[in-house]
Design a protein around this motif. Sequence first.
Motif, PDB file in Angstrom:
ATOM      1  N   SER A  59      87.807  74.967 -50.008  1.00  0.00           N
ATOM      2  CA  SER A  59      88.610  74.605 -51.041  1.00  0.00           C
ATOM      3  C   SER A  59      87.535  73.773 -52.010  1.00  0.00           C
ATOM      4  N   ASN A  60      86.457  73.353 -51.516  1.00  0.00           N
ATOM      5  CA  ASN A  60      85.499  72.717 -52.367  1.00  0.00           C
ATOM      6  C   ASN A  60      84.728  73.683 -52.965  1.00  0.00           C
ATOM      7  N   ILE A  61      84.698  75.066 -52.631  1.00  0.00           N
ATOM      8  CA  ILE A  61      83.526  75.779 -53.094  1.00  0.00           C
ATOM      9  C   ILE A  61      83.801  75.968 -54.682  1.00  0.00           C
ATOM     10  N   LYS A  62      82.555  75.766 -55.142  1.00  0.00           N
ATOM     11  CA  LYS A  62      83.096  75.893 -56.977  1.00  0.00           C
ATOM     12  C   LYS A  62      83.216  77.091 -57.306  1.00  0.00           C
ATOM     13  N   SER A  63      82.801  78.124 -57.080  1.00  0.00           N
ATOM     14  CA  SER A  63      82.984  79.508 -57.651  1.00  0.00           C
ATOM     15  C   SER A  63      84.477  79.835 -57.091  1.00  0.00           C
ATOM     16  N   LYS A  64      85.151  80.318 -57.888  1.00  0.00           N
ATOM     17  CA  LYS A  64      86.663  80.645 -57.689  1.00  0.00           C
ATOM     18  C   LYS A  64      86.704  81.989 -56.654  1.00  0.00           C
ATOM     19  N   GLN A  65      85.832  82.966 -57.138  1.00  0.00           N
ATOM     20  CA  GLN A  65      85.916  84.045 -56.349  1.00  0.00           C
ATOM     21  C   GLN A  65      85.544  83.989 -54.977  1.00  0.00           C
ATOM     22  N   THR A  66      84.424  83.246 -54.762  1.00  0.00           N
ATOM     23  CA  THR A  66      83.718  82.999 -53.327  1.00  0.00           C
ATOM     24  C   THR A  66      84.769  82.372 -52.775  1.00  0.00           C
ATOM     25  N   ARG A  67      85.277  81.133 -53.390  1.00  0.00           N
ATOM     26  CA  ARG A  67      86.264  80.291 -52.561  1.00  0.00           C
ATOM     27  C   ARG A  67      87.375  81.101 -52.231  1.00  0.00           C
ATOM     28  N   THR A  68      88.022  82.016 -52.906  1.00  0.00           N
ATOM     29  CA  THR A  68      89.056  82.619 -52.347  1.00  0.00           C
ATOM     30  C   THR A  68      88.847  83.826 -51.419  1.00  0.00           C
ATOM     31  N   ASN A  69      87.432  84.438 -51.397  1.00  0.00           N
ATOM     32  CA  ASN A  69      87.225  85.412 -50.530  1.00  0.00           C
ATOM     33  C   ASN A  69      86.972  84.633 -49.304  1.00  0.00           C
ATOM     34  N   VAL A  70      86.424  83.682 -49.179  1.00  0.00           N
ATOM     35  CA  VAL A  70      86.030  82.946 -47.766  1.00  0.00           C
ATOM     36  C   VAL A  70      87.501  82.571 -47.327  1.00  0.00           C
ATOM     37  N   GLN A  71      88.317  82.002 -48.151  1.00  0.00           N
ATOM     38  CA  GLN A  71      89.623  81.671 -47.583  1.00  0.00           C
ATOM     39  C   GLN A  71      90.400  82.580 -46.945  1.00  0.00           C
ATOM     40  N   ASP A  72      90.402  83.855 -47.778  1.00  0.00           N
ATOM     41  CA  ASP A  72      90.909  85.173 -47.177  1.00  0.00           C
ATOM     42  C   ASP A  72      90.408  85.671 -45.911  1.00  0.00           C
ATOM     43  N   ALA A  73      89.104  85.608 -45.873  1.00  0.00           N
ATOM     44  CA  ALA A  73      88.377  86.037 -44.513  1.00  0.00           C
ATOM     45  C   ALA A  73      88.823  85.018 -43.302  1.00  0.00           C
ATOM     46  N   LEU A  74      88.734  83.736 -43.475  1.00  0.00           N
ATOM     47  CA  LEU A  74      89.404  82.842 -42.536  1.00  0.00           C
ATOM     48  C   LEU A  74      90.788  83.187 -42.285  1.00  0.00           C
ATOM     49  N   SER A  75      91.502  83.355 -43.194  1.00  0.00           N
ATOM     50  CA  SER A  75      92.839  83.682 -43.041  1.00  0.00           C
ATOM     51  C   SER A  75      92.998  84.807 -41.883  1.00  0.00           C
ATOM     52  N   SER A  76      92.283  85.947 -42.281  1.00  0.00           N
ATOM     53  CA  SER A  76      92.295  86.993 -41.607  1.00  0.00           C
ATOM     54  C   SER A  76      91.693  86.968 -40.022  1.00  0.00           C
ATOM     55  N   ILE A  77      90.813  86.171 -40.061  1.00  0.00           N
ATOM     56  CA  ILE A  77      90.341  85.603 -38.552  1.00  0.00           C
ATOM     57  C   ILE A  77      91.535  84.837 -37.717  1.00  0.00           C
ATOM     58  N   LYS A  78      92.053  84.135 -38.476  1.00  0.00           N
ATOM     59  CA  LYS A  78      93.273  83.160 -37.937  1.00  0.00           C
ATOM     60  C   LYS A  78      94.063  84.053 -37.227  1.00  0.00           C
ATOM     61  N   SER A  79      94.556  85.015 -38.049  1.00  0.00           N
ATOM     62  CA  SER A  79      95.634  86.008 -37.615  1.00  0.00           C
ATOM     63  C   SER A  79      95.151  86.831 -36.586  1.00  0.00           C
ATOM     64  N   ARG A  80      93.800  87.341 -36.631  1.00  0.00           N
ATOM     65  CA  ARG A  80      93.351  88.054 -35.293  1.00  0.00           C
ATOM     66  C   ARG A  80      93.484  87.346 -34.017  1.00  0.00           C
ATOM     67  N   LEU A  81      92.937  85.814 -34.249  1.00  0.00           N
ATOM     68  CA  LEU A  81      92.931  85.187 -32.969  1.00  0.00           C
ATOM     69  C   LEU A  81      94.236  85.080 -32.386  1.00  0.00           C
ATOM     70  N   ARG A  82      95.399  85.254 -32.965  1.00  0.00           N
ATOM     71  CA  ARG A  82      96.590  85.083 -32.442  1.00  0.00           C
ATOM     72  C   ARG A  82      96.960  86.075 -31.339  1.00  0.00           C
ATOM     73  N   TYR A  83      96.191  87.309 -31.434  1.00  0.00           N
ATOM     74  CA  TYR A  83      96.495  88.370 -30.272  1.00  0.00           C
ATOM     75  C   TYR A  83      95.707  87.938 -29.026  1.00  0.00           C
ATOM     76  N   PHE A  84      94.875  86.887 -28.978  1.00  0.00           N
ATOM     77  CA  PHE A  84      94.394  86.654 -27.599  1.00  0.00           C
ATOM     78  C   PHE A  84      95.078  85.327 -26.902  1.00  0.00           C
TER      79      PHE A  84
END
Length: 417
Positions: A59-84
């Motif tokens: 959330s501290n990333i200055k670029s809004k686009q980069t911030r959103t993309n990184v957080q979306d990627a991390l949310s996707s990873i977190k979702s995939r980890l639930r399968y293990f």
Amino acid sequence: MSQQESEQSDRKKYEFRKVIEDLKEYEGSGTQLVTIYIPDDKQISSVVAHVTQEHSEASNIKSKQTRTNVQDALSSIKSRLRYFDTFPPENGIVIFSGAVDSGGGQTDMITKVLESPPMEIESFRYHCDSEFLTEPLEDMLADKGLYGLIVLDRREANVGWLRGKRVEPVKSASSLVPGKQRKGGQSAQRFARLRLEAIDNFYQEVAGMANDLFVEKRHELDGILVGGPSPTKDEFLDGDYLHHELGDSVLGKFDVSYTDESGLYDLVDAAEEALADAEVMKDKNLMQDFFKELHAGDEATYGFDQTRQNLIMGSVETLLISEDLREDVVTYECPNGHEERTVIDRRKDTPNHTCSECGEEVPAEDGEREDAIDHLIDIAEQRGTETKFISTDFEKGEQLYDAFGGVAGLLRYSTGV
């Protein structure tokens, strides 16, 4: 390892290699592509906690686009980890996620999970960059087996590596050893003494090159091969010029006519028995059998169509596929029920097709496309055929790819196909 286990391992390596090649093509507009390597002894709950923390800090990333993309990627990873479950599967897992450039200023969010890589992931690693981190996986897929190579006579020497199936020349030297004829007015004894000193100095130079190259890797070495004419190689080894730990690793000495870079390749061929278990010799032996049948027998096949036909008949004993083959097979069925196949480069678009039986046009979108290697291996597995991937790091391996379309087979019996 059983034949079945070896084939499954080879296919899995191919599938991983294919995924890595795709991942290397992706780029992010900023440091927004996330890679996580998770060893099999790392609790999934602790990985989820780490991802959650990274999400918060993003959330501290200055670029809004980069911030959103990184957080979306991390949310996707977190979702995939639930399968293990509590821990990852054997050897761990690798997860790649991020918004990749798709052209025209657009991005696509992708997430890929690779379970049970070929080798154990040694430590947890979180990486965020404009490219996915694939090097650790590429290292796992690298050819195994490491041999030191030395070829020398009294005029020159070359030192290098045999890495898996690949010969790598590294260092060379030329000597100042005079010929056997007396020079000027020197006495025969003085000339002989100076010549022996020059030979000794050259052997020390060659040993220095080998020591510099091999000593650091001595605990990874599977052995050292020494080649050259007699008595040169014998004098070199008998004189204990090599570092004592390297001397203990010498597998043998072999007669080699050339001592330039080509001599390193000759050395590998001459040491066939010592390298019987090395990957390069397995590949070479298979290709030698193929060429023998091709020229003197009739139990060989090559090319996608002929080999596929023989596979379906169950006549292929061993399927040979070039490691460099990157093609898809497209299956077309025309309105009159004729089925035909075309092999195309994986990177090219599916073409329209004209049926050779009746001339009907089949549009590209009606073609069923799949990986050519997967297509052949699926048939091979159904017929009990062994599959071997052949390196292009030696001449006959290159010929399999360049001259025979990257696909060939050794037959159980002659079919005339």
